[in-house]
Design an enzyme around this catalytic site. Sequence first.
Site, PDB file in Angstrom:
ATOM      1  N   ASP A 129      39.941 -11.434 -10.668  1.00 58.25           N
ATOM      2  CA  ASP A 129      39.248 -11.443 -11.964  1.00 58.25           C
ATOM      3  C   ASP A 129      39.946 -12.335 -12.989  1.00 58.25           C
ATOM      4  O   ASP A 129      41.171 -12.515 -12.947  1.00 58.25           O
ATOM      5  CB  ASP A 129      39.156 -10.016 -12.518  1.00 58.25           C
ATOM      6  CG  ASP A 129      38.116  -9.178 -11.797  1.00 58.25           C
ATOM      7  OD1 ASP A 129      37.310  -9.752 -11.045  1.00 58.25           O
ATOM      8  OD2 ASP A 129      38.101  -7.950 -11.982  1.00 58.25           O
TER       9      ASP A 129
ATOM     10  N   ARG B 116      35.360  -7.305 -19.211  1.00 56.77           N
ATOM     11  CA  ARG B 116      36.575  -6.993 -19.993  1.00 56.77           C
ATOM     12  C   ARG B 116      36.837  -8.166 -20.926  1.00 56.77           C
ATOM     13  O   ARG B 116      37.476  -9.146 -20.542  1.00 56.77           O
ATOM     14  CB  ARG B 116      37.765  -6.720 -19.078  1.00 56.77           C
ATOM     15  CG  ARG B 116      37.587  -5.450 -18.256  1.00 56.77           C
ATOM     16  CD  ARG B 116      38.822  -5.110 -17.429  1.00 56.77           C
ATOM     17  NE  ARG B 116      38.573  -3.905 -16.641  1.00 56.77           N
ATOM     18  CZ  ARG B 116      38.124  -3.900 -15.397  1.00 56.77           C
ATOM     19  NH1 ARG B 116      37.849  -5.033 -14.797  1.00 56.77           N
ATOM     20  NH2 ARG B 116      37.924  -2.763 -14.755  1.00 56.77           N
TER      21      ARG B 116
ATOM     22  N   HIS C  66      37.103 -15.404 -22.645  1.00 58.98           N
ATOM     23  CA  HIS C  66      35.841 -15.167 -21.946  1.00 58.98           C
ATOM     24  C   HIS C  66      34.694 -15.122 -22.940  1.00 58.98           C
ATOM     25  O   HIS C  66      34.882 -14.966 -24.139  1.00 58.98           O
ATOM     26  CB  HIS C  66      35.888 -13.833 -21.191  1.00 58.98           C
ATOM     27  CG  HIS C  66      37.114 -13.664 -20.366  1.00 58.98           C
ATOM     28  ND1 HIS C  66      37.464 -14.550 -19.376  1.00 58.98           N
ATOM     29  CD2 HIS C  66      38.089 -12.722 -20.384  1.00 58.98           C
ATOM     30  CE1 HIS C  66      38.593 -14.157 -18.819  1.00 58.98           C
ATOM     31  NE2 HIS C  66      39.004 -13.047 -19.421  1.00 58.98           N
TER      32      HIS C  66
ATOM     33  N   GLU D  14      39.357  -9.166  -5.214  1.00 57.54           N
ATOM     34  CA  GLU D  14      39.876  -7.795  -5.255  1.00 57.54           C
ATOM     35  C   GLU D  14      39.058  -6.803  -4.450  1.00 57.54           C
ATOM     36  O   GLU D  14      39.592  -5.882  -3.841  1.00 57.54           O
ATOM     37  CB  GLU D  14      39.944  -7.245  -6.698  1.00 57.54           C
ATOM     38  CG  GLU D  14      40.788  -8.053  -7.634  1.00 57.54           C
ATOM     39  CD  GLU D  14      39.913  -8.898  -8.520  1.00 57.54           C
ATOM     40  OE1 GLU D  14      39.079  -9.631  -7.966  1.00 57.54           O
ATOM     41  OE2 GLU D  14      40.050  -8.819  -9.747  1.00 57.54           O
TER      42      GLU D  14
ATOM     43  N   GLU E 202      45.365  -8.989 -15.498  1.00 54.50           N
ATOM     44  CA  GLU E 202      45.534  -8.247 -14.246  1.00 54.50           C
ATOM     45  C   GLU E 202      45.161  -9.113 -13.050  1.00 54.50           C
ATOM     46  O   GLU E 202      45.837  -9.108 -12.018  1.00 54.50           O
ATOM     47  CB  GLU E 202      44.689  -6.971 -14.261  1.00 54.50           C
ATOM     48  CG  GLU E 202      45.162  -5.912 -15.225  1.00 54.50           C
ATOM     49  CD  GLU E 202      46.553  -5.374 -14.903  1.00 54.50           C
ATOM     50  OE1 GLU E 202      46.880  -5.216 -13.710  1.00 54.50           O
ATOM     51  OE2 GLU E 202      47.318  -5.126 -15.858  1.00 54.50           O
TER      52      GLU E 202
ATOM     53  N   TYR F 236      31.633 -11.237 -17.055  1.00 57.16           N
ATOM     54  CA  TYR F 236      32.824 -10.391 -16.942  1.00 57.16           C
ATOM     55  C   TYR F 236      32.878  -9.388 -18.085  1.00 57.16           C
ATOM     56  O   TYR F 236      32.653  -9.730 -19.248  1.00 57.16           O
ATOM     57  CB  TYR F 236      34.082 -11.257 -16.934  1.00 57.16           C
ATOM     58  CG  TYR F 236      35.309 -10.485 -16.524  1.00 57.16           C
ATOM     59  CD1 TYR F 236      35.342  -9.798 -15.312  1.00 57.16           C
ATOM     60  CD2 TYR F 236      36.435 -10.439 -17.340  1.00 57.16           C
ATOM     61  CE1 TYR F 236      36.467  -9.087 -14.922  1.00 57.16           C
ATOM     62  CE2 TYR F 236      37.561  -9.739 -16.955  1.00 57.16           C
ATOM     63  CZ  TYR F 236      37.570  -9.064 -15.755  1.00 57.16           C
ATOM     64  OH  TYR F 236      38.678  -8.347 -15.378  1.00 57.16           O
TER      65      TYR F 236
ATOM     66  N   ASP G 175      41.461 -12.380 -15.855  1.00 57.23           N
ATOM     67  CA  ASP G 175      42.209 -11.785 -16.960  1.00 57.23           C
ATOM     68  C   ASP G 175      43.663 -11.607 -16.536  1.00 57.23           C
ATOM     69  O   ASP G 175      44.073 -12.076 -15.477  1.00 57.23           O
ATOM     70  CB  ASP G 175      41.588 -10.446 -17.387  1.00 57.23           C
ATOM     71  CG  ASP G 175      41.521  -9.427 -16.251  1.00 57.23           C
ATOM     72  OD1 ASP G 175      42.105  -9.686 -15.174  1.00 57.23           O
ATOM     73  OD2 ASP G 175      40.888  -8.371 -16.428  1.00 57.23           O
TER      74      ASP G 175
END
Length: 698
Positions: free
Chosen positions: A82, A300, A345, A9, A86, A298, A84
């Site tokens: 990432d 989140r 995670h 990203e 998103e 990570y 997740d």
Amino acid sequence: MADSLVIVESPAKAKTIGKYLGSKFIVKASMGHIRDLPKSQIGVEVENDFEPKYITIRGKGSILKELRDASKKVKKIYLAADPDREGEAIAWHLAHYLDIDEKDACRVVFNEITKQAVKDAFKNPRPIDMDLVNAQQARRVLDRLVGYKISPLLWKKVKKGLSAGRVQSVAVKLIHDRENEINDFIPEEYWSITAHLLKESATFEAKFHSLNGVKKELNSEADVNEVLALMGSEDFVVGEVKEKERLRNPSPPFITSSLQQEAARKLNFRASKTMQIAQQLYEGVDLGKEGTVGLITYMRTDSTRISPVAQEEAKEYIDGKYGSKFLPETPRIYTKKNANAQDAHEAIRPTSVLRDPDSVKAFTSKDQFRLYKLVWERFVASQMSSAVLDTMTIDLGNGPVSFRANGSKLKFAGFMKVYVEGNDDGTTDEDRLLPALVAGDKVNSKQIEPKQHFTQPPPRYTEARLVRMLEELGIGRPSTYAPTLETIQKRNYVAMEEKKFIPTELGDLVIQLMEEFFPEILDAEFTANMEGNLDHVEEGTQDWVSVIGDFYKSFEVRLNYAEEEMKEIEIKDEPSDEVCDKCESPMVYKMGRFGKFLACSGFPNCRNTKPIIKDTGVHCPKCAEGQIVERRSKKGRMFYGCNLYPGCDYVSWDKPVAKPCPSCGSMMIEKRVKGEVQYHCTVCTHSENVEDNEEAAE
């Protein structure tokens, strides 16, 4: 020549990963999402199973061309966004654009950006996880339906620019309801009696506890006088002395919400700032000879799980640094905090505990260092032995009146040698030592202090408190807390005063309409259940179209009813006593983005406006002629400045106090220190406490 393209990203992440993978890999950044729903229309085909109509995000054309050109020069493309929902959706959109089969092993995920973790991830690429993608799509479609269906209705019936949202509306309602609780609160009187006692040279305090062996509440001055009348000499006799050992366990490693809360308490960071800096630490920091490395895992996540490798590394570090007595008998395993927590995670931890804060300080910014230190200390402490406290409770009698003194002493620091979790009122655990006493001992009274108190209303939400409440209610997920807090402020539904949320009149108006016509959108339980359904989509146990369809059936009925029954509301201008200094017409109060302001009633012929200024009653310390007034910044934050601006440019974030410094006569400002409000002189070192028990209600 490179034979593989890796797409992430951000440029920072691309730079870090590129150094690990070497010359056979080209690493490029998509700069986040490349496709989204259009802003100009709803972009969801309701009649066609809620099919999203994605378009390329404006401004991404050159990036996409660069990615497509690069893809033609390589044999293999890896999508390393990432780990997740998103990130999975970004990978899916990229696959669609670059004609990659989603079933190909093109997806690479890693929980930390370290050389070993990245290399291991590229050994095990997998297909795109469509369950994760569908969970993200479902959330996006759901939020679009709520926002783009209700908002035009509010524009039509009330005012242009209003909006509603699934999670943001619940957050605003929590703030709205709390303000109502505060306004409706009726203070109740209560009293305390404190005995200031002396045993030889040691002084300590005891609080009134009971009368004739029965616990008694002191609700009035008459109750206090009754107790005082029954007390005899200045001597108190020690009754029962209880001593026991108490263990205190460490907090688990950080998850997203607890990191945001603790950074707010200890570092004074907004939630958005915490996540921004955490992203930097995750994506990589150049550590000189060691190269660029991700410092934390990570950020989140709502799981407190940690890997066995990290746990073993922490064990060896603690044993070597502090000794075996600082290790628990068995490694600590932290379970899910709530049933809604995902376990995809690990918790937020340093990628290597051997990389202590001091070793990275020279390579990080001040804020990066402070946040990394917080994460590192929390993780290390979470793997350490419990603290041991010696606690003592002493009952003391004076005739039929009993007082009680409580004390504690840290016997063994354990995890507290490294880290102690903060709390919302800013207080800390300090030793409260009591002298060595046994039953029958006599102590002298230096002073008996009766004091009147009043119960306090519940405190307004700070960002930390609101995040905690949303988490407890099961509303939102790690990636949504910070954006939600930002959105409700941008929409001017809430404002911040002294770092606490208050609803605006605009926010109150929208909540009232939502309560009448869309109560389920404001219902915390309904919203939490919807979050659970989205989690089921992610787990592959529920179809995303059916989840949206079930919601839309009742939602459409509500929409049709609101369209018919919601009356048009005219927000009338409120007259004021002010006169326009340009055309001498009367000025009126209008509702703006950041609350009320004064505008000329002669609009549009006269467009003069003025902010509503609140006088603090304090003379400007810079020019000595003007008055300090309360203003709001463009972002809605309260600040204080001279009313003679621009002639005098004095400005401060700190609230001035009308009382001058008793030592030098200069202006004092208000500050909160360890849960107490204090006045601090702006010139000399004088400070004084001000009684303020607002936080005690928490």
